[in-house]
Write a protein that holds these residues in place. Sequence first.
Motif, PDB file in Angstrom:
ATOM      1  N   UNK A   1       1.108  -0.929  -0.163  1.00 37.06           N
ATOM      2  CA  UNK A   1       0.604   0.538  -0.327  1.00 37.06           C
ATOM      3  C   UNK A   1       0.823   1.433  -0.203  1.00 37.06           C
ATOM      4  N   UNK A   2       0.304   2.057  -0.867  1.00 35.97           N
ATOM      5  CA  UNK A   2       1.562   3.373  -0.617  1.00 35.97           C
ATOM      6  C   UNK A   2       0.182   4.332  -0.349  1.00 35.97           C
ATOM      7  N   UNK A   3       0.608   4.828   0.145  1.00 32.05           N
ATOM      8  CA  UNK A   3      -0.366   6.036   1.446  1.00 32.05           C
ATOM      9  C   UNK A   3       0.110   7.531   0.547  1.00 32.05           C
ATOM     10  N   UNK A   4      -0.401   8.719   0.283  1.00 30.83           N
ATOM     11  CA  UNK A   4       0.981   9.713   0.277  1.00 30.83           C
ATOM     12  C   UNK A   4       0.464  10.747  -0.487  1.00 30.83           C
ATOM     13  N   UNK A   5       0.569  12.075  -0.361  1.00 24.27           N
ATOM     14  CA  UNK A   5      -0.015  13.059  -0.871  1.00 24.27           C
ATOM     15  C   UNK A   5       0.974  13.415  -2.679  1.00 24.27           C
ATOM     16  N   UNK A   6      -0.038  14.052  -3.578  1.00 20.76           N
ATOM     17  CA  UNK A   6       0.777  14.165  -4.510  1.00 20.76           C
ATOM     18  C   UNK A   6       1.540  15.296  -4.666  1.00 20.76           C
ATOM     19  N   UNK A   7       2.729  15.353  -4.215  1.00 24.43           N
ATOM     20  CA  UNK A   7       3.647  16.888  -4.119  1.00 24.43           C
ATOM     21  C   UNK A   7       3.858  16.915  -5.429  1.00 24.43           C
ATOM     22  N   UNK A   8       3.615  18.388  -5.562  1.00 22.64           N
ATOM     23  CA  UNK A   8       3.919  18.847  -6.776  1.00 22.64           C
ATOM     24  C   UNK A   8       3.812  18.247  -8.191  1.00 22.64           C
TER      25      UNK A   8
ATOM     26  N   UNK B   1       8.959  22.428   1.442  1.00 21.68           N
ATOM     27  CA  UNK B   1       7.380  21.932   1.743  1.00 21.68           C
ATOM     28  C   UNK B   1       6.727  22.465   0.300  1.00 21.68           C
ATOM     29  N   UNK B   2       6.157  20.432   0.027  1.00 24.76           N
ATOM     30  CA  UNK B   2       5.891  20.543  -1.531  1.00 24.76           C
ATOM     31  C   UNK B   2       4.761  20.949  -1.201  1.00 24.76           C
ATOM     32  N   UNK B   3       3.544  20.685   0.030  1.00 17.99           N
ATOM     33  CA  UNK B   3       2.563  21.366  -0.035  1.00 17.99           C
ATOM     34  C   UNK B   3       2.704  22.620   0.114  1.00 17.99           C
ATOM     35  N   UNK B   4       3.771  23.431   0.606  1.00 18.48           N
ATOM     36  CA  UNK B   4       3.310  25.002   0.147  1.00 18.48           C
ATOM     37  C   UNK B   4       3.793  25.743  -0.985  1.00 18.48           C
TER      38      UNK B   4
ATOM     39  N   UNK C   1       2.895  24.161  -3.859  1.00 18.93           N
ATOM     40  CA  UNK C   1       1.505  23.153  -4.531  1.00 18.93           C
ATOM     41  C   UNK C   1       0.830  24.776  -3.985  1.00 18.93           C
ATOM     42  N   UNK C   2       0.900  25.376  -2.942  1.00 21.54           N
ATOM     43  CA  UNK C   2      -0.171  26.973  -2.584  1.00 21.54           C
ATOM     44  C   UNK C   2      -0.235  27.838  -3.725  1.00 21.54           C
ATOM     45  N   UNK C   3       1.478  28.251  -4.016  1.00 17.19           N
ATOM     46  CA  UNK C   3       1.596  29.339  -4.440  1.00 17.19           C
ATOM     47  C   UNK C   3       1.561  28.809  -5.950  1.00 17.19           C
ATOM     48  N   UNK C   4       1.869  27.406  -6.457  1.00 19.81           N
ATOM     49  CA  UNK C   4       2.179  27.140  -8.034  1.00 19.81           C
ATOM     50  C   UNK C   4      -0.176  27.462  -7.749  1.00 19.81           C
TER      51      UNK C   4
ATOM     52  N   UNK D   1      -3.767  20.683  -9.448  1.00 20.94           N
ATOM     53  CA  UNK D   1      -3.559  20.216 -11.200  1.00 20.94           C
ATOM     54  C   UNK D   1      -1.993  19.549 -11.307  1.00 20.94           C
ATOM     55  N   UNK D   2      -2.051  18.357 -10.756  1.00 20.25           N
ATOM     56  CA  UNK D   2      -0.934  17.773 -10.831  1.00 20.25           C
ATOM     57  C   UNK D   2      -0.085  17.717 -12.248  1.00 20.25           C
ATOM     58  N   UNK D   3      -0.586  17.972 -13.484  1.00 20.40           N
ATOM     59  CA  UNK D   3       0.089  17.850 -14.500  1.00 20.40           C
ATOM     60  C   UNK D   3       0.850  19.364 -14.377  1.00 20.40           C
ATOM     61  N   UNK D   4      -0.271  20.952 -14.108  1.00 22.87           N
ATOM     62  CA  UNK D   4       0.221  22.230 -14.042  1.00 22.87           C
ATOM     63  C   UNK D   4       1.922  22.091 -13.343  1.00 22.87           C
ATOM     64  N   UNK D   5       1.294  21.911 -11.946  1.00 21.05           N
ATOM     65  CA  UNK D   5       2.145  21.550 -10.949  1.00 21.05           C
ATOM     66  C   UNK D   5       3.667  20.909 -11.514  1.00 21.05           C
TER      67      UNK D   5
END
Length: 410
Positions: free
Chosen positions: A133-140, A220-223, A225-228, A391-395
């Motif tokens: 199992x992979x439990x993860x966020x889609x960072x950038x 921080x990828x989450x941070x 992502x917000x700016x992106x 939007x994973x592709x854009x990020x």
Amino acid sequence: MEMKKKGKAASSLLVGLGLLVMLGACSSKTTGGGATTAEGNKPAAKEGNVAAASDWAEKNGLNKTETTDELYAKAKGEGKVVVYSQSSRIKDVKATFEAKYPGVKVEAFNMSTNDIVEKVIREQGAGIYNADVIFVKDAIGAVTTELTTKKLVHKYIPKDLSDKMVEPYKSKSSGLVPYFSLRAIFYNTDVYKTSPITNWWDLTQPEWKGKVLLNDPIDSADMMDLFLAMVQHSDEMKQAYKDKFGKDIVLNGTENAAYEFIKQFLKNDPVLMKSSDEVVEAVGVSTQGKPPIGIGASSKLRDVIEKKLSIAATYDVKPKISVVGPSYLYVADKAPNVNAAKLMIRYMAGEADGKADGFKPFNVMGSWSTRIDNGRTDQPAIDKLSVWDYDSDYFYKNFVKFREFWLKMQ
């Protein structure tokens, strides 16, 4: 508190660029050294390998809905399930899962998203299939680009679970999303009855100079992502400027309103912190007459009672509160304990009735269930949140450009 120096950020940049290059190189090995794309630096997955992985997923019933009893009977024969987790709360899941399903041990590894992506690519590139199992966020966008598109992980969303979910998570998601969180603006409730920030452009004003705390987006990828998301929706940032100041924005050497916001924000001396824990604690225990504002993980609201923090998040910010940060559950390609993997994913998603203990560690203030039957009622409903979609592709395609801009402006 002082802003982190550029040297440290530049070091993080080199690490990040090294990871990106390494991901591409390892991906080439994983896919048998396929041809490069038109971009020239990103290897394309061999269609044969992707098709083989898809065949494996179908043969192992990832497109089926099986009962918990059926899966448990098979999982006992496997004996364990290996989870690569982006959250330390997986230890709570391990305890309740093993109690509910005797005979199936949980091997849980708590890692960052970048480490998970790297580990999966390295292992599968070497022919090692360890994770279930992979439990993860889609960072950038790295998970979608490097793992899901190349079929190193697989979607598993049984119908009796998806029937309870809202869109886009019901049918348009690359994996099962049990919940999402945000990057939220925090304020001290001892001083402010309501949030003093109602527009992102407020943070560029002199009154907040040196008084905004946040994670460094280089770390921080989450941070990031917000700016992106702001950059992607620069037209909305342009309108938010007009809403705030009553006039059209004049760009000062930047290409759009979002980059202009970032430029002005950095000139206002924000304080870069190592973690969201540091951010919320600094805001929530401040004794200053005018305490700082923080930008951090919304799920940290779960610490308010435990740590006695005088803090709240604001949900009324122009043009949007934030961008959603979905957390995904996937079955790893060629998972050696595939039935236990399916059983675990169902458990962590709340099971068919939404009440399974596996979801409880994540059903906290500042996180939003994607289901209609087990969400919290002490925060805005999921359909009332004014947020940008992820939007994973854009990020993925734009994070290097943003990172270079951020470093240049410091």
